[in-house]
Design an enzyme around this catalytic site. Structure first.
Site, PDB file in Angstrom:
ATOM      1  N   GLU A  41      -6.889  -7.637  -0.643  1.00 43.94           N
ATOM      2  CA  GLU A  41      -7.306  -7.599   0.762  1.00 43.94           C
ATOM      3  C   GLU A  41      -8.818  -7.398   0.805  1.00 43.94           C
ATOM      4  OE1 GLU A  41      -5.223  -4.933   3.310  1.00 43.94           O
ATOM      5  OE2 GLU A  41      -3.254  -5.804   2.903  1.00 43.94           O
ATOM      6  N   GLU A  74       0.827  -1.216   0.000  1.00 41.07           N
ATOM      7  CA  GLU A  74       0.000   0.000   0.000  1.00 41.07           C
ATOM      8  C   GLU A  74       0.864   1.269   0.000  1.00 41.07           C
ATOM      9  OE1 GLU A  74      -2.537  -0.716   3.402  1.00 41.07           O
ATOM     10  OE2 GLU A  74      -4.091  -1.552   2.117  1.00 41.07           O
TER      11      GLU A  74
END
EC number: 3.2.1.23
Length: 671
Positions: free
Chosen positions: A272, A189
């Site tokens: 995710e 991320e």
């Protein structure tokens, strides 16, 4: 069911699959290969749908790795995703750990034995609600200070040294080399953190050096234009996966994802897919609805998209490895619980008899057609009852036995924990001052994270400590300290707890301890001694006769008074003045009766617990919501079992803990 468009695309992929298989057979080539083509994943010449889940080896006792993976497989998963926390494997510079909890190679081979594939997230930053986002805290001691997650040359040289050890262990386990690893993630991320593309390019080059050009490298970023623009590495042919809030319409995000992948290289993947959420101390336990979670997953899988459940099984932040978050400033600090249950379908203790597991399992079977694998037998839990604890010692009576005298640091100004070599746990700061007037005002502008303050006359040494109060990172208040009637200076002792380093956001360079001057009535204190406390030296605590276990009784409760509305900011109603050590024993008759259990700390305040010298984590029931700590059976033994508790403020009145069958998330000021 898949849409008509989904069926048409699937038919085309199957036709391409047949052609690819025939071509491979004609050329006599081996078919073991994983790649992305025609906006789909391919494995061994056939289109492949990833139905994965995060199961972190470092949050599970190794004896239960197989059990948790089998439960993930029975859920319908074909792939396991896991981070690799650098701090677990290099706790000190060039001191490498790959045994026990850190035996990643055994974990990966076990996944392969169970016919599961692996998506490996090698960092170097992982986030994951793990201390410092997986970075080793000794990185914070380097001068000049390095810039984490950047193209800082010193930082990159240390990443290279780490990957030079890790990646050669990974390479033989890649799919094309006969192993289970189909994809390797770079960073994590990053698009939510920065835009240093040189850093990302370097990581790709380094990974390719050790893993070759055939492995699918990937990034994971939030499904927005800004995060994908900052985090994707399209030029290096790195696959960009996305994550987003459960319940968001996935397909517009998957279309956006295509803009940040090469043509034909954008298989729709939610790397995710959130099955639950994290919880901090002082919050209500985070939960998500089973049916809405299953509906959101169905919207991906039944249209031939791929998803990785975060988490499939959360596990436990044993020891001091929990992470933390901040708000708009570094003082808005929130530490994560010891439990990392995450409201995942496979609970912290392995339970799968819950609505979420059943709903997700049903959707996976419906959308993919994979056969339902049988559930493994339940791991039994036991209630061993109440255990009476006895006070072993007050902290100030034995702190010198928990500190290596060669590691005591002396400095004009307070040093960070890291600079004293104390990477986790507690550090005691000691100095002196002259008392004037009826009281003094103590100010510590920057303490990470929680300081208990004590004063005594210097000639008294460690005796007659007087508790002055607590200064916390999130409140940063001053303390009024009574002036003692001393013939000498006043000795001030400040016990600072590192409650877990920030793992996400701009304040990740999270040093611990006292990080500012310490002032009494506006005058800076000097001449500090700092004592790193090691719980590995607990055997130095004086022993006493075992305490008999109480069997047929219920745990006592204690009423906590105070203004509960302000929770973290004004929680100062602790019962006792000085930290203390307690010890208790309970007996298990035979190996056949060793079972999982939970230790309930209702009525206690705050501290750390050890079972048979294993650190099971932090408890803080006056804050909540977690009341009980998980004790897996492999930590226990037949015969005598020893519980040691380091309580910072005081036990419950009966000095008992309760070993119960079920977890409890109902503690705290409002509960």
């Amino acid at each position: 069911m898949a849409s008509a468009g989904g069926f048409g695309r699937l038919s085309l992929l199957l036709a391409l699959s047949l052609c690819s298989a025939l071509s491979s057979t004609v050329r006599g080539e081996a078919s073991r290969r994983f790649w992305i083509e025609d906006d789909a994943f391919w494995k061994d010449g056939a289109p492949f749908q990833i139905v994965g889940g995060d199961v972190h080896y470092f949050r599970i006792v190794p004896e239960y790795w197989k059990d948790r993976l089998l439960r993930a497989k029975a859920l319908g998963l074909n792939t396991i995703q896991t981070y690799v926390p650098w701090n677990l494997h290099e706790p000190e510079p060039q001191s490498w750990e790959f045994k026990g909890f850190a035996d990643i190679e055994s974990y990966l081979r076990l996944a392969q034995e169970l016919e599961m594939l692996v998506m490996l997230r090698v960092g170097p930053y992982i986030c994951g609600e793990w201390d410092l986002g997986g970075f080793p805290p000794w990185l914070l001691t380097i001068e000049p200070a390095i810039k984490l997650r950047s193209s800082d040359s010193t930082y990159l040289s240390l990443v290279e040294r780490w990957w030079r050890v890790l990646l050669p262990k990974v390479a033989p386990l890649l799919y094309e080399n006969g192993g289970p690893i189909i994809m390797v993630q770079i960073e994590n991320e990053f698009g939510s953190f920065g835009d240093d593309k040189n850093y990302l390019h370097y990581l790709v080059q380094l990974a390719r050096r050790y893993l070759g050009n055939d492995i699918v490298l990937y990034t994971t970023d939030g499904g927005t234009t800004n995060t994908l623009r900052n985090g994707a590495i399209l030029q290096d042919d790195v696959f960009a996966a996305v994550d987003f809030s459960t319940g968001d319409d996935p397909w517009p995000i998957f279309r956006l994802q295509k803009k940040y992948n090469l043509p034909g290289k954008s298989a729709p993947l939610s790397a995710e897919f959130y099955t639950g959420w994290l919880t901090h101390w002082g919050e209500s336990i985070a939960t998500t609805d089973a049916s809405s979670t299953a509906k959101a997953l169905k919207s991906i899988l039944c249209r031939n998209g791929s998803a990785v459940l975060y988490m499939a099984h959360g596990g436990t932040n044993f020891g001091f490895y929990n992470g933390a978050n901040t708000g708009q400033t570094e003082f808005e600090y929130k530490a994560d619980l010891t439990s990392y249950d995450y409201d995942a379908p496979i609970k912290e203790h392995g339970d799968v008899h819950n609505p979420k597991y059943r709903a997700l399992r049903r959707v996976i079977h419906e959308c993919t057609g994979t056969p339902l694998h049988p559930l493994p037998a339940d791991i039994e839990r036991a209630s061993y009852g109440l255990v009476k604890l006895q006070k072993v010692a007050s902290f100030f009576d034995i702190f010198d036995k928990l500190c290596d005298p060669l590691k005591v640091a002396v400095s004009e100004q307070p040093l960070s924990m890291e600079l004293t070599g104390q990477m986790f746990g507690f550090l005691l700061y000691v100095s002196e001052y002259q008392g004037k007037g009826p009281y003094s005002i103590l100010s510590i502008p920057k303490v990470h994270d929680r300081a208990q303050v004590f004063v005594a006359c210097s000639l008294d040494g460690v005796r007659n400590q007087r508790y002055a109060g607590v200064i916390e990172r999130w409140s940063s208040k001053t303390l009024q300290i009574p002036t003692l009637n001393c013939s000498s200076n006043i000795r001030i002792s400040i016990l600072v707890e590192n409650m877990g380093r920030v793992n996400y956001g701009p304040y990740i360079f999270d040093q611990k301890g006292i990080l500012s001057t310490v002032e009494i009535d506006g005058v800076t204190l000097h001449h500090w001694r700092m004592y790193p406390l090691s719980f590995d030296l607990l055997d130095n605590i004086p022993k006493f006769q075992p305490i008999q276990q109480i069997t047929d009784a219920r745990a006592s409760k204690v009423s906590i008074h105070g203004d509960s509305r302000n929770k973290l900011r004004d929680l100062s109603f602790y019962l006792n003045e000085e930290p203390e050590f307690y010890e208790g024993h309970f007996h298990i008759d035979s190996n056949s009766t060793i079972k999982d259990t939970f230790i309930s700390f209702r009525g206690w305040n705050k501290g750390v617990a050890f079972v048979n010298n294993f650190n099971i984590g932090r408890f803080w029931p006056v804050m909540g919501p977690q009341c009980a700590l998980y004790v897996p059976a492999p930590i226990l033994r037949s015969g005598d079992n020893i519980v040691v508790v380091f309580e910072l403020h005081g036990p419950n009145p009966e000095r008992t803990i309760n070993l119960v069958e079920d977890p409890d998330f109902t503690c705290g000021p409002n509960r």
